[in-house]
Design a protein around this motif. Structure first.
Motif, PDB file in Angstrom:
ATOM      1  N   ASP A  57      25.510   4.276   2.286  1.00  0.00           N
ATOM      2  CA  ASP A  57      25.474   3.387   1.120  1.00  0.00           C
ATOM      3  C   ASP A  57      24.632   3.951  -0.015  1.00  0.00           C
ATOM      4  OD1 ASP A  57      27.080   1.629   2.463  1.00  0.00           O
ATOM      5  OD2 ASP A  57      25.567   0.067   2.692  1.00  0.00           O
ATOM      6  N   ILE A  58      23.430   4.407   0.296  1.00  0.00           N
ATOM      7  CA  ILE A  58      22.566   4.861  -0.803  1.00  0.00           C
ATOM      8  C   ILE A  58      23.043   6.188  -1.388  1.00  0.00           C
ATOM      9  CG2 ILE A  58      20.571   3.545  -0.033  1.00  0.00           C
ATOM     10  CD1 ILE A  58      19.314   6.057   0.999  1.00  0.00           C
ATOM     11  N   ASN A  59      23.733   6.997  -0.601  1.00  0.00           N
ATOM     12  CA  ASN A  59      24.238   8.255  -1.133  1.00  0.00           C
ATOM     13  C   ASN A  59      25.543   8.091  -1.904  1.00  0.00           C
ATOM     14  OD1 ASN A  59      22.173   9.990  -0.508  1.00  0.00           O
ATOM     15  ND2 ASN A  59      22.979  10.518   1.498  1.00  0.00           N
ATOM     16  N   GLN A  60      26.205   6.949  -1.823  1.00  0.00           N
ATOM     17  CA  GLN A  60      27.404   6.706  -2.628  1.00  0.00           C
ATOM     18  C   GLN A  60      27.036   6.633  -4.103  1.00  0.00           C
ATOM     19  OE1 GLN A  60      29.405   3.215  -1.161  1.00  0.00           O
ATOM     20  NE2 GLN A  60      30.555   4.377   0.343  1.00  0.00           N
ATOM     21  N   ALA A  61      25.946   5.956  -4.396  1.00  0.00           N
ATOM     22  CA  ALA A  61      25.536   5.785  -5.782  1.00  0.00           C
ATOM     23  C   ALA A  61      24.918   7.067  -6.342  1.00  0.00           C
ATOM     24  CB  ALA A  61      24.544   4.626  -5.898  1.00  0.00           C
ATOM     25  N   GLY A  97       0.793  -1.219   0.000  1.00  0.00           N
ATOM     26  CA  GLY A  97       0.000   0.000   0.000  1.00  0.00           C
ATOM     27  C   GLY A  97       0.826   1.270   0.000  1.00  0.00           C
ATOM     28  N   LEU A  98       2.099   1.158  -0.359  1.00  0.00           N
ATOM     29  CA  LEU A  98       2.985   2.327  -0.333  1.00  0.00           C
ATOM     30  C   LEU A  98       3.182   2.905  -1.720  1.00  0.00           C
ATOM     31  CD1 LEU A  98       5.810   1.061   2.050  1.00  0.00           C
ATOM     32  CD2 LEU A  98       3.872   2.526   2.613  1.00  0.00           C
ATOM     33  N   ARG A  99       3.299   4.214  -1.754  1.00  0.00           N
ATOM     34  CA  ARG A  99       3.718   4.889  -2.973  1.00  0.00           C
ATOM     35  C   ARG A  99       5.219   4.637  -3.114  1.00  0.00           C
ATOM     36  NH1 ARG A  99       5.176  10.155  -3.614  1.00  0.00           N
ATOM     37  NH2 ARG A  99       4.674  10.553  -1.431  1.00  0.00           N
ATOM     38  N   VAL A 100       5.683   4.376  -4.321  1.00  0.00           N
ATOM     39  CA  VAL A 100       7.098   4.091  -4.548  1.00  0.00           C
ATOM     40  C   VAL A 100       7.825   5.415  -4.751  1.00  0.00           C
ATOM     41  CG1 VAL A 100       8.789   2.878  -5.953  1.00  0.00           C
ATOM     42  CG2 VAL A 100       6.524   1.871  -5.587  1.00  0.00           C
ATOM     43  N   THR A 101       8.543   5.842  -3.718  1.00  0.00           N
ATOM     44  CA  THR A 101       9.360   7.052  -3.820  1.00  0.00           C
ATOM     45  C   THR A 101      10.821   6.622  -3.997  1.00  0.00           C
ATOM     46  OG1 THR A 101       9.810   7.189  -1.440  1.00  0.00           O
ATOM     47  CG2 THR A 101       7.782   8.272  -2.255  1.00  0.00           C
ATOM     48  N   PRO A 102      11.653   7.491  -4.534  1.00  0.00           N
ATOM     49  CA  PRO A 102      13.068   7.117  -4.700  1.00  0.00           C
ATOM     50  C   PRO A 102      13.732   6.716  -3.374  1.00  0.00           C
ATOM     51  CG  PRO A 102      12.596   9.115  -5.932  1.00  0.00           C
ATOM     52  CD  PRO A 102      11.373   8.800  -5.114  1.00  0.00           C
ATOM     53  N   GLN A 103      13.396   7.419  -2.285  1.00  0.00           N
ATOM     54  CA  GLN A 103      14.006   7.118  -1.001  1.00  0.00           C
ATOM     55  C   GLN A 103      13.533   5.766  -0.467  1.00  0.00           C
ATOM     56  OE1 GLN A 103      12.581  10.061  -1.753  1.00  0.00           O
ATOM     57  NE2 GLN A 103      14.305  11.468  -1.723  1.00  0.00           N
ATOM     58  N   ARG A 104      12.237   5.494  -0.510  1.00  0.00           N
ATOM     59  CA  ARG A 104      11.726   4.202  -0.046  1.00  0.00           C
ATOM     60  C   ARG A 104      12.329   3.070  -0.868  1.00  0.00           C
ATOM     61  NH1 ARG A 104       5.382   5.899   0.482  1.00  0.00           N
ATOM     62  NH2 ARG A 104       5.644   7.184   2.348  1.00  0.00           N
ATOM     63  N   TYR A 105      12.362   3.265  -2.173  1.00  0.00           N
ATOM     64  CA  TYR A 105      12.924   2.244  -3.046  1.00  0.00           C
ATOM     65  C   TYR A 105      14.390   1.986  -2.693  1.00  0.00           C
ATOM     66  CZ  TYR A 105      14.433  -0.291  -7.145  1.00  0.00           C
ATOM     67  OH  TYR A 105      14.962  -1.250  -7.966  1.00  0.00           O
ATOM     68  N   ALA A 106      15.162   3.057  -2.572  1.00  0.00           N
ATOM     69  CA  ALA A 106      16.600   2.915  -2.306  1.00  0.00           C
ATOM     70  C   ALA A 106      16.855   2.255  -0.953  1.00  0.00           C
ATOM     71  CB  ALA A 106      17.286   4.282  -2.372  1.00  0.00           C
ATOM     72  N   VAL A 107      16.115   2.664   0.073  1.00  0.00           N
ATOM     73  CA  VAL A 107      16.302   2.093   1.406  1.00  0.00           C
ATOM     74  C   VAL A 107      15.915   0.623   1.414  1.00  0.00           C
ATOM     75  CG1 VAL A 107      15.444   2.157   3.790  1.00  0.00           C
ATOM     76  CG2 VAL A 107      16.108   4.283   2.648  1.00  0.00           C
ATOM     77  N   TYR A 108      14.773   0.282   0.830  1.00  0.00           N
ATOM     78  CA  TYR A 108      14.321  -1.108   0.828  1.00  0.00           C
ATOM     79  C   TYR A 108      15.251  -1.986  -0.007  1.00  0.00           C
ATOM     80  CZ  TYR A 108      11.016  -5.027   0.903  1.00  0.00           C
ATOM     81  OH  TYR A 108      10.432  -6.249   1.089  1.00  0.00           O
ATOM     82  N   ALA A 109      15.664  -1.495  -1.172  1.00  0.00           N
ATOM     83  CA  ALA A 109      16.602  -2.255  -2.018  1.00  0.00           C
ATOM     84  C   ALA A 109      17.912  -2.498  -1.275  1.00  0.00           C
ATOM     85  CB  ALA A 109      16.853  -1.511  -3.325  1.00  0.00           C
TER      86      ALA A 109
END
Length: 147
Positions: free
Chosen positions: A48-52, A19-31
Motif C-alpha cells: 500500500d505505501i509503495n503504491q503512492a 518520543g519518536l522522530r518523524v521519519t517518512p517510513q514511520r509516518y507512512a506506516v502509521y498513517a
C-alpha cells in the motif's frame, strides 16, 4: 466500518508525543494503519505505501512497525498461526474472523460479558485477554444462503 480520517499534523503530533522522530517510513506506516480496520500484514502495508511513493523496503516497514509497537501506538494481532497482523486501535477490543473470506472485524470490549478470571489455574496471574469469534461475515453468509 470506515476509519475516521486523521490529519497529517495529528499523525506527526502522535509520533512526537511518543518520543519518536518523524521519519517518512514511520509516518507512512502509521498513517496507513490509522486509515484502515482490516488488520493488515507487513506485506499488505508495504504494498500500500509503495503504491503512492515507492520509498520503503520490507525491512524499513518492519522497523517502523516494531518502533510503533514498542511505544504503544499500534499493536500486533495474532488471529491465526504464523501470521502477524497490525492494528492502530490499541484499546482493548475483541475480533470477529470470517472463516470463508478471512475478513476481520473489531468488536467493542463491552460487547462481550467479562470472563470470570477466578476460574483460572491457581497462581496464574492474567495480564490481558481478548476473544476471537470465528464464523461467517454478513457478505459470506448472504452468498452461502443463496447457493
Amino acid at each position: 466500518m470506515t476509519a475516521t480520517p486523521v490529519l497529517s499534523a495529528d499523525i506527526r503530533d502522535r509520533l512526537q508525543q511518543a518520543g519518536l522522530r518523524v521519519t517518512p517510513q514511520r509516518y507512512a506506516v502509521y498513517a496507513n494503519l490509522l486509515s484502515r480496520h482490516d488488520h493488515p500484514t507487513v506485506e499488505t502495508i508495504l504494498q500500500d505505501i509503495n503504491q503512492a511513493l515507492p520509498m520503503a523496503s520490507k525491512a524499513a516497514v518492519y522497523g517502523a512497525l516494531s518502533v510503533l509497537r514498542e511505544v504503544g501506538l499500534i499493536r500486533e494481532v495474532l488471529l491465526e498461526e504464523g501470521v502477524t497482523r497490525y492494528d492502530a486501535r490499541t484499546e482493548p477490543h475483541h475480533h470477529c474472523r470470517c472463516q470463508v473470506c478471512g475478513s476481520i472485524q473489531d468488536l467493542d470490549w463491552d460487547a462481550i460479558a467479562p470472563i470470570d478470571l477466578s476460574l483460572l489455574p491457581p497462581g496464574f496471574r492474567p495480564e490481558r485477554y481478548e476473544v476471537t469469534i470465528w464464523g461467517q461475515c454478513e457478505s459470506c453468509s448472504a452468498t452461502n444462503a443463496i447457493a
